[in-house]
Design a protein around this motif. Structure first.
Motif, PDB file in Angstrom:
ATOM      1  N   GLU A 172       5.721   8.550   2.967  1.00 31.35           N
ATOM      2  CA  GLU A 172       6.757   9.217   3.549  1.00 31.35           C
ATOM      3  C   GLU A 172       7.038   8.799   4.864  1.00 31.35           C
ATOM      4  N   ALA A 173       6.139   8.493   5.545  1.00 36.71           N
ATOM      5  CA  ALA A 173       6.084   8.005   7.240  1.00 36.71           C
ATOM      6  C   ALA A 173       7.015   6.788   7.166  1.00 36.71           C
ATOM      7  N   LEU A 174       6.445   6.024   6.441  1.00 32.05           N
ATOM      8  CA  LEU A 174       7.106   4.628   6.637  1.00 32.05           C
ATOM      9  C   LEU A 174       8.564   4.488   6.282  1.00 32.05           C
ATOM     10  N   THR A 175       9.103   5.490   5.588  1.00 34.42           N
ATOM     11  CA  THR A 175      10.427   5.437   5.120  1.00 34.42           C
ATOM     12  C   THR A 175      11.271   6.363   5.917  1.00 34.42           C
ATOM     13  N   ASN A 176      10.693   7.193   6.778  1.00 37.12           N
ATOM     14  CA  ASN A 176      11.368   8.261   7.868  1.00 37.12           C
ATOM     15  C   ASN A 176      12.234   7.547   8.535  1.00 37.12           C
ATOM     16  N   ASP A 177      13.341   8.386   8.796  1.00 37.81           N
ATOM     17  CA  ASP A 177      14.435   7.831   9.787  1.00 37.81           C
ATOM     18  C   ASP A 177      13.954   7.518  11.194  1.00 37.81           C
ATOM     19  N   GLU A 194      -7.108  15.100  -1.606  1.00 38.55           N
ATOM     20  CA  GLU A 194      -6.880  14.549  -0.292  1.00 38.55           C
ATOM     21  C   GLU A 194      -6.398  13.167  -0.083  1.00 38.55           C
ATOM     22  N   ALA A 195      -6.917  12.190  -1.081  1.00 38.65           N
ATOM     23  CA  ALA A 195      -6.384  10.683  -0.941  1.00 38.65           C
ATOM     24  C   ALA A 195      -5.226  10.709  -1.611  1.00 38.65           C
ATOM     25  N   GLU A 196      -4.747  11.568  -2.481  1.00 40.02           N
ATOM     26  CA  GLU A 196      -3.190  11.772  -2.704  1.00 40.02           C
ATOM     27  C   GLU A 196      -2.317  12.105  -1.405  1.00 40.02           C
ATOM     28  N   LEU A 197      -2.680  13.121  -0.746  1.00 40.29           N
ATOM     29  CA  LEU A 197      -1.908  13.453   0.276  1.00 40.29           C
ATOM     30  C   LEU A 197      -1.792  12.507   1.452  1.00 40.29           C
ATOM     31  N   GLN A 198      -3.009  11.974   1.607  1.00 42.76           N
ATOM     32  CA  GLN A 198      -2.965  10.734   2.463  1.00 42.76           C
ATOM     33  C   GLN A 198      -2.090   9.495   2.153  1.00 42.76           C
ATOM     34  N   ARG A 199      -2.102   9.031   0.931  1.00 38.53           N
ATOM     35  CA  ARG A 199      -1.103   7.981   0.636  1.00 38.53           C
ATOM     36  C   ARG A 199       0.131   8.710   0.797  1.00 38.53           C
ATOM     37  N   ARG A 200       0.462   9.766   0.359  1.00 41.06           N
ATOM     38  CA  ARG A 200       1.664  10.177   0.286  1.00 41.06           C
ATOM     39  C   ARG A 200       2.326  10.154   1.825  1.00 41.06           C
ATOM     40  N   GLY A 201       1.265  10.602   2.597  1.00 42.96           N
ATOM     41  CA  GLY A 201       1.725  10.663   4.041  1.00 42.96           C
ATOM     42  C   GLY A 201       2.247   9.293   4.596  1.00 42.96           C
ATOM     43  N   TYR A 202       1.409   8.311   4.324  1.00 46.32           N
ATOM     44  CA  TYR A 202       1.853   6.772   4.786  1.00 46.32           C
ATOM     45  C   TYR A 202       3.250   6.585   4.219  1.00 46.32           C
ATOM     46  N   ARG A 257      10.786  -0.892   0.106  1.00 41.83           N
ATOM     47  CA  ARG A 257      10.056  -1.752  -0.828  1.00 41.83           C
ATOM     48  C   ARG A 257       8.402  -1.856  -0.370  1.00 41.83           C
ATOM     49  N   PHE A 258       8.232  -1.714   0.778  1.00 43.82           N
ATOM     50  CA  PHE A 258       6.659  -1.624   1.245  1.00 43.82           C
ATOM     51  C   PHE A 258       6.113  -0.248   0.769  1.00 43.82           C
ATOM     52  N   ALA A 259       6.786   0.816   0.927  1.00 49.62           N
ATOM     53  CA  ALA A 259       6.291   2.176   0.266  1.00 49.62           C
ATOM     54  C   ALA A 259       6.122   2.101  -1.218  1.00 49.62           C
ATOM     55  N   GLU A 260       7.200   1.368  -1.887  1.00 50.26           N
ATOM     56  CA  GLU A 260       7.015   1.540  -3.298  1.00 50.26           C
ATOM     57  C   GLU A 260       5.645   0.657  -3.759  1.00 50.26           C
ATOM     58  N   LYS A 261       5.465  -0.369  -2.943  1.00 46.52           N
ATOM     59  CA  LYS A 261       4.355  -1.203  -3.405  1.00 46.52           C
ATOM     60  C   LYS A 261       3.044  -0.197  -3.058  1.00 46.52           C
ATOM     61  N   LEU A 262       3.010   0.387  -2.180  1.00 48.29           N
ATOM     62  CA  LEU A 262       1.868   1.176  -1.640  1.00 48.29           C
ATOM     63  C   LEU A 262       1.952   2.378  -2.771  1.00 48.29           C
ATOM     64  N   THR A 263       2.892   2.880  -3.481  1.00 52.75           N
ATOM     65  CA  THR A 263       2.987   4.033  -4.541  1.00 52.75           C
ATOM     66  C   THR A 263       2.198   3.479  -5.682  1.00 52.75           C
TER      67      THR A 263
END
Length: 242
Positions: A55-60, A45-53, A104-110
């Protein structure tokens, strides 16, 4: 004399440049994402939650919403929380003014490490998030805390007391409760967590709740929530406190 005049002029220019650099930058929104990492959220769930943010942050749609504002930029801060003992800044204030900045923000979060901690302190999480505005280095008409979690406060100050204090300071709090239809440490599933968020967590003009039915749907919920927050479109589910 000419040399001294030139030196004075250079110092004045340097002082002016420093003052301009240290002045608060105007943005359309200061947004703190406050994300639950309590032990009720397992590794998957933690992985799904992090991935959710991520993907959302880089959504068009989210990027388009950011670029449609008056200043065409927002400031974003990502925090994680559990009990009162654990309130952490994962990525500090960052300007998001383009798709590349969001990426770049999403990459840091990854790349950021994940953790799991005991207890659930919603009130402490909101108070910690609000402190981030005090030294953000930005100015904006809107300051928003976006808090997500899968449980109620069982540690620290009552969420509603913190909420009322922050709303009085002009901060808006939106909520993203994760409604898991499963037992939690032997306890039955909390089928009214959304009502708890509506009544005790969200507050301020236009505050709203978006429910994630489970962590599989978390990314979609985050995306819809960010679009509404960035665009300034909200509709409170219940009257906000005075």
């Amino acid at each position: 004399m000419k040399r001294r005049t030139a030196l004075v002029g250079s110092l004045a220019a340097l002082t002016a440049a420093t003052s301009a650099k240290s002045a608060d930058m105007p943005v359309d929104l200061q947004l703190v994402l406050a994300v639950d990492v309590s032990r009720s959220i397992d590794e998957v769930e933690a992985e799904l939650q992090r991935r959710g943010y991520i993907e959302a942050l880089t959504n068009d749609r989210v990027i388009d919403a950011i670029l449609s504002g008056e200043n065409r930029r927002i400031a974003l801060c990502y925090t994680e929380w559990a009990g009162t003992h654990y309130q952490m800044v994962v990525i500090d204030w960052t300007v998001i003014d383009s798709a590349s900045a969001a990426r770049r923000f999403a990459e840091k979060l990854t790349e950021a490490p994940r953790t799991s901690q005991s207890w659930t302190a919603v009130g402490a999480a909101m108070a910690f998030a609000a402190q981030r505005f005090e030294s953000s280095g930005f100015t904006s008409r809107r300051r928003v805390i976006d808090i997500s979690g899968d449980g109620r406060t069982n540690d620290g100050p009552p969420a509603e007391l913190v909420r009322d204090k922050l709303v009085a300071q002009g901060i808006v709090i939106n909520g993203l409760p994760v409604m898991m239809n499963r037992t939690n440490f032997g306890r039955p599933p909390d089928l009214t967590l959304d009502k708890y968020y509506e009544e005790n967590v969200i507050g301020g003009p236009g505050a709203f709740v978006i429910v994630a039915d489970n962590f599989e749907h978390f990314g979609r919920a985050v995306r819809n929530k960010l679009v509404r927050e960035v665009s300034g479109i909200g509709e409170a589910s219940r009257p906000t406190p005075a």
